[in-house]
Each structure stands twice: as C-alpha cells, then as structure tokens.
Scaffold this motif. Sequence first.
Motif, short mmCIF file in Angstrom:
data_model
loop_
_atom_site.label_atom_id
_atom_site.label_comp_id
_atom_site.label_asym_id
_atom_site.label_seq_id
_atom_site.Cartn_x
_atom_site.Cartn_y
_atom_site.Cartn_z
N ALA A 19 0.82 -1.21 0.00
CA ALA A 19 0.00 0.00 0.00
C ALA A 19 0.86 1.26 0.00
O ALA A 19 0.47 2.28 -0.59
CB ALA A 19 -0.94 0.00 1.20
N ASP A 20 2.03 1.21 0.64
CA ASP A 20 2.91 2.37 0.72
C ASP A 20 3.96 2.40 -0.39
O ASP A 20 4.78 3.31 -0.43
CB ASP A 20 3.63 2.41 2.07
CG ASP A 20 2.69 2.68 3.22
OD1 ASP A 20 1.62 3.30 2.99
OD2 ASP A 20 3.01 2.27 4.35
N CYS A 21 3.94 1.42 -1.26
CA CYS A 21 5.00 1.32 -2.26
C CYS A 21 4.41 1.26 -3.68
O CYS A 21 4.04 2.29 -4.23
CB CYS A 21 5.87 0.09 -1.96
SG CYS A 21 7.39 0.00 -2.92
N CYS A 22 4.32 0.09 -4.25
CA CYS A 22 3.97 -0.05 -5.68
C CYS A 22 2.49 0.13 -6.00
O CYS A 22 2.15 0.39 -7.16
CB CYS A 22 4.46 -1.40 -6.20
SG CYS A 22 6.26 -1.51 -6.30
N LEU A 23 1.62 -0.01 -5.02
CA LEU A 23 0.19 0.12 -5.30
C LEU A 23 -0.14 1.44 -5.98
O LEU A 23 -0.90 1.48 -6.94
CB LEU A 23 -0.63 -0.02 -4.01
CG LEU A 23 -2.13 0.22 -4.16
CD1 LEU A 23 -2.77 -0.82 -5.07
CD2 LEU A 23 -2.81 0.24 -2.80
N ARG A 24 0.44 2.52 -5.52
CA ARG A 24 0.12 3.85 -6.10
C ARG A 24 0.43 3.90 -7.60
O ARG A 24 -0.28 4.51 -8.36
CB ARG A 24 0.85 4.95 -5.34
CG ARG A 24 2.35 4.86 -5.47
CD ARG A 24 3.05 5.88 -4.63
NE ARG A 24 4.13 5.18 -3.96
CZ ARG A 24 4.85 5.70 -3.01
NH1 ARG A 24 4.62 6.93 -2.60
NH2 ARG A 24 5.82 5.02 -2.46
N TYR A 25 1.53 3.24 -8.02
CA TYR A 25 1.88 3.22 -9.44
C TYR A 25 0.92 2.34 -10.21
O TYR A 25 0.53 2.67 -11.33
CB TYR A 25 3.33 2.77 -9.64
CG TYR A 25 4.30 3.56 -8.79
CD1 TYR A 25 4.28 4.96 -8.80
CD2 TYR A 25 5.20 2.92 -7.96
CE1 TYR A 25 5.16 5.68 -8.01
CE2 TYR A 25 6.08 3.65 -7.17
CZ TYR A 25 6.05 5.02 -7.19
OH TYR A 25 6.91 5.75 -6.40
N HIS A 26 0.52 1.23 -9.60
CA HIS A 26 -0.46 0.35 -10.25
C HIS A 26 -1.82 1.04 -10.39
O HIS A 26 -2.61 0.67 -11.26
CB HIS A 26 -0.60 -0.95 -9.46
CG HIS A 26 0.65 -1.77 -9.47
ND1 HIS A 26 0.85 -2.80 -8.59
CD2 HIS A 26 1.78 -1.69 -10.23
CE1 HIS A 26 2.05 -3.35 -8.83
NE2 HIS A 26 2.62 -2.67 -9.81
N GLN A 27 -2.06 2.05 -9.57
CA GLN A 27 -3.32 2.80 -9.65
C GLN A 27 -3.20 4.07 -10.49
O GLN A 27 -4.15 4.83 -10.58
CB GLN A 27 -3.80 3.15 -8.24
CG GLN A 27 -4.23 1.95 -7.44
CD GLN A 27 -4.66 2.30 -6.03
OE1 GLN A 27 -4.22 3.29 -5.44
NE2 GLN A 27 -5.52 1.48 -5.46
N GLY A 28 -2.02 4.30 -11.11
CA GLY A 28 -1.90 5.41 -12.04
C GLY A 28 -0.92 6.52 -11.69
O GLY A 28 -0.68 7.41 -12.51
N ALA A 29 -0.36 6.51 -10.48
CA ALA A 29 0.64 7.53 -10.14
C ALA A 29 1.88 7.35 -11.01
O ALA A 29 2.18 6.24 -11.45
CB ALA A 29 1.01 7.44 -8.66
N ILE A 30 2.59 8.43 -11.23
CA ILE A 30 3.78 8.39 -12.08
C ILE A 30 4.99 8.00 -11.24
O ILE A 30 5.27 8.63 -10.21
CB ILE A 30 4.02 9.76 -12.74
CG1 ILE A 30 2.86 10.07 -13.70
CG2 ILE A 30 5.34 9.80 -13.47
CD1 ILE A 30 2.90 11.46 -14.28
N ALA A 31 5.71 6.96 -11.67
CA ALA A 31 6.93 6.54 -10.99
C ALA A 31 7.98 7.64 -11.17
O ALA A 31 8.23 8.07 -12.29
CB ALA A 31 7.43 5.21 -11.55
N PRO A 32 8.62 8.09 -10.09
CA PRO A 32 9.55 9.21 -10.18
C PRO A 32 10.91 8.88 -10.79
O PRO A 32 11.62 9.79 -11.22
CB PRO A 32 9.70 9.66 -8.73
CG PRO A 32 9.44 8.43 -7.93
CD PRO A 32 8.42 7.65 -8.71
#
Length: 152
Positions: A19-32
């Motif tokens: 939840a604090d790591c890869c989930l955000r990217y899987h939901q559409g956030a841009i990997a920095p």
Amino acid sequence: MPNEHTIAHCPCESQSSYADCCLRYHQGAIAPTPEALMRSRFTAFFLKLPDYLRASWHVSSRPATLDLNDSPDWASLRILDSKETGDTGQVHFQAIYRMESGWGYLQENSEFVREDGRWYYLKGQPEEGILKPGRNEPCPCGSGRKFKACCL
C-alpha cells in the motif's frame, strides 16, 4: 487488483508495505525514477497485472498482448545498479523465480525513457540461469531465513 491490506511487504523488496510502495503506481501515479518503475513492474509480474505492464512499456517496444498465465512464480528482486541521465535511465536487476525443479533467475540491464514526464520501460538485455543455493545460504524466496530452514 489485489487488496492492498492483504500484502504486508511489497514484492519489490523495498521493505515497505504494498500500500505504501507499488500500489500507487499500479493505480496510475507516475513513478519518479526508472528504479521505482522497475520495482513496480516486478511487482506487477509477481501479482500478474498485464494491463499495468503493457501501460508502462514504451509504445515502440510494447507487445500487442501479454499473457502471464505461463509466467514463473516470481520470488524476489535485487537491484544491482540504477542510474538516470536526463530522459534516459538504466536499471540492472536480478529477479529470482521458482520452478518445479528448483530456482532460476533473470538478470537484465533494462533501458528506460521518459516522455511527457512519465518513465517507460524500453528494452532490456536478459540473461537467465539456474540458482543452486547451498543449505546455509539465504533462501532465494527473500524470507531472510537460511535455505535449509525455509524452502529446501
């Protein structure tokens, strides 16, 4: 998509929760960074998320389809080197997987490109092999325990 509360540690080996790591990217956030994208792609292979993998693949090298049904059971990821210069990046990694007959690895020097502020996987130079861990070595599954006390 898996429930983020059921995955305690992110498969990418970041030591954070999914939840604090890869989930955000899987939901559409841009990997920095290219490394963050590589970690999220490993986790997508681990969780069998082909739509995310295709979306994070550069259009010039993206496969038309991606079937992960015959994909191995991915176990752990080691980032060996990571760098970026301008809008290009490289990540050298080793991904460990389990086979019926034992353990294998895929090691790759991956190339990434940034377009419109978003990183994409472009291509890689993969090398595969078989792992033969000793009884007293760390288990390839990433548990941190000795092989003989874990997956032997």
